[in-house]
Design a protein around this motif. Structure first.
Motif, short mmCIF file in Angstrom:
data_model
loop_
_atom_site.label_atom_id
_atom_site.label_comp_id
_atom_site.label_asym_id
_atom_site.label_seq_id
_atom_site.Cartn_x
_atom_site.Cartn_y
_atom_site.Cartn_z
N ASP A 1 45.58 -8.48 58.41
CA ASP A 1 45.66 -7.13 57.88
C ASP A 1 47.05 -6.90 57.28
N GLU A 2 47.10 -6.02 56.28
CA GLU A 2 48.40 -5.65 55.70
C GLU A 2 49.32 -5.18 56.83
N PRO A 3 50.43 -5.88 57.06
CA PRO A 3 51.27 -5.51 58.20
C PRO A 3 51.70 -4.06 58.16
N SER A 4 51.36 -3.35 59.18
CA SER A 4 51.75 -1.94 59.30
C SER A 4 52.45 -1.79 60.64
N GLY A 5 53.76 -1.86 60.60
CA GLY A 5 54.52 -1.82 61.84
C GLY A 5 55.50 -0.67 61.86
N HIS A 6 56.21 -0.55 62.96
CA HIS A 6 57.21 0.49 63.07
C HIS A 6 58.40 -0.04 63.86
N VAL A 7 59.54 0.51 63.54
CA VAL A 7 60.78 0.13 64.21
C VAL A 7 60.92 0.93 65.50
N ILE A 8 61.30 0.24 66.57
CA ILE A 8 61.60 0.89 67.83
C ILE A 8 63.10 0.71 68.08
N PRO A 9 63.92 1.72 67.75
CA PRO A 9 65.36 1.56 67.91
C PRO A 9 65.76 1.63 69.38
N LEU A 10 66.54 0.69 69.80
CA LEU A 10 67.07 0.66 71.16
C LEU A 10 68.59 0.55 71.09
N GLN A 11 69.24 1.07 72.11
CA GLN A 11 70.67 0.84 72.21
C GLN A 11 70.90 -0.67 72.37
N ASP A 12 71.77 -1.23 71.55
CA ASP A 12 72.11 -2.65 71.62
C ASP A 12 70.92 -3.56 71.32
N GLY A 13 70.11 -3.17 70.36
CA GLY A 13 69.00 -4.04 69.99
C GLY A 13 67.97 -3.32 69.15
N LYS B 1 65.51 1.94 80.34
CA LYS B 1 64.25 1.21 80.47
C LYS B 1 63.33 1.57 79.30
N TYR B 2 62.47 0.62 78.96
CA TYR B 2 61.49 0.88 77.92
C TYR B 2 60.31 -0.06 78.17
N GLU B 3 59.11 0.36 77.82
CA GLU B 3 57.97 -0.53 77.91
C GLU B 3 56.93 -0.17 76.87
N LEU B 4 56.10 -1.15 76.53
CA LEU B 4 54.98 -0.92 75.64
C LEU B 4 53.86 -1.88 76.01
N ASN B 5 52.65 -1.59 75.55
CA ASN B 5 51.50 -2.43 75.79
C ASN B 5 51.28 -3.32 74.59
N LEU B 6 51.29 -4.64 74.82
CA LEU B 6 51.11 -5.59 73.74
C LEU B 6 49.63 -5.90 73.59
N ALA B 7 49.06 -5.53 72.44
CA ALA B 7 47.62 -5.58 72.23
C ALA B 7 47.19 -6.90 71.59
N HIS B 8 45.90 -7.15 71.64
CA HIS B 8 45.26 -8.31 71.03
C HIS B 8 45.53 -8.32 69.53
N GLY B 9 46.11 -9.43 69.03
CA GLY B 9 46.41 -9.53 67.61
C GLY B 9 47.72 -8.91 67.18
N SER B 10 48.55 -8.49 68.13
CA SER B 10 49.79 -7.79 67.79
C SER B 10 50.95 -8.75 67.59
N LEU B 11 51.99 -8.25 66.95
CA LEU B 11 53.24 -8.98 66.74
C LEU B 11 54.40 -8.07 67.13
N LEU B 12 55.28 -8.57 67.97
CA LEU B 12 56.51 -7.88 68.34
C LEU B 12 57.69 -8.75 67.95
N ILE B 13 58.61 -8.20 67.17
CA ILE B 13 59.81 -8.94 66.77
C ILE B 13 61.01 -8.34 67.48
N MET B 14 61.72 -9.18 68.22
CA MET B 14 62.93 -8.77 68.93
C MET B 14 64.12 -9.32 68.16
N LYS B 15 65.12 -8.47 67.88
CA LYS B 15 66.23 -8.91 67.03
C LYS B 15 67.50 -8.16 67.37
#
Length: 204
Positions: A7-19, A157-171
């Protein structure tokens, strides 16, 4: 396997302190995600690795596999892992993920969580082979699992649910300040496969 469409990637930025996190909940459509889940279950050389603790061998509560370019060996938990040669499915996933992450990954660590009792404890991907401010892409197939973060200094602290077919990029500097985990759960869960794509660099 024919190269899949996603699918056309439709993502969003999750801003965190220090990441920074980038989350694409539907990176692979359901049909492609189902296909990859089935093929990886069948074709990956899954093993239950372990480590020595207090002089006794302790098995990790999940199955694992390591694939990558020649020379992309990886050391963690007191052991060094040599990569198996890429299989077609992992190479195809890598191409799609790399195109979005802006990084050409040379290796991938796979974890297979067989049920809610399988887990990953608190840790950071900050080994010397990953370099400073590594970009790590996490692809998820199968059951949705909680993915938790905690800041090692600020108590955030932060958490999210990683769903089937999802992509999470940590940077960014995330791996130097935050730890993450996949906790156990008493809920009945189906199997889950997680792939974390990395760039292994020579340690000098």
């Amino acid at each position: 396997m024919q190269l899949p469409f996603f699918d056309e990637p439709s993502g969003h930025v999750i801003p965190l302190q220090d990441g920074e996190l980038l989350y694409y909940p539907h990176f692979f459509n359901a049909e492609v995600a189902d296909s990859y889940f089935r093929l990886l279950m069948e074709k990956v050389d899954w093993k239950q690795e372990g480590m020595m603790m207090y002089g006794k061998p302790v098995l990790f509560p999940r199955l694992m596999a390591w694939y990558g370019d020649k020379g992309s060996s990886y050391a963690f938990s007191g052991k060094r892992y040599e990569p198996a040669e890429w299989i077609a499915e992992l190479s195809a996933i890598n191409r799609h993920v790399s195109s979005v992450a802006g990084v050409v990954f040379n290796s991938v660590l796979l974890n297979r969580y067989r049920n809610g009792n399988d887990s990953m404890g608190w840790h950071a991907d900050d080994e010397p082979e990953l370099g400073r401010n590594p970009v790590i892409a996490s692809v998820n197939f199968g059951a949705t699992r909680r993915f938790m973060f905690r800041h090692q200094q600020a108590g955030l602290k932060y958490e999210l649910n990683l769903a089937h077919g999802s992509l999470l990029i940590m940077k960014g500097s995330l791996q130097h300040y935050w730890q993450h985990q996949v906790p156990k759960t008493a809920k009945p869960l189906a199997e889950r496969i997680n792939l974390t794509f990395r760039v292994i660099k020579p340690v000098v």
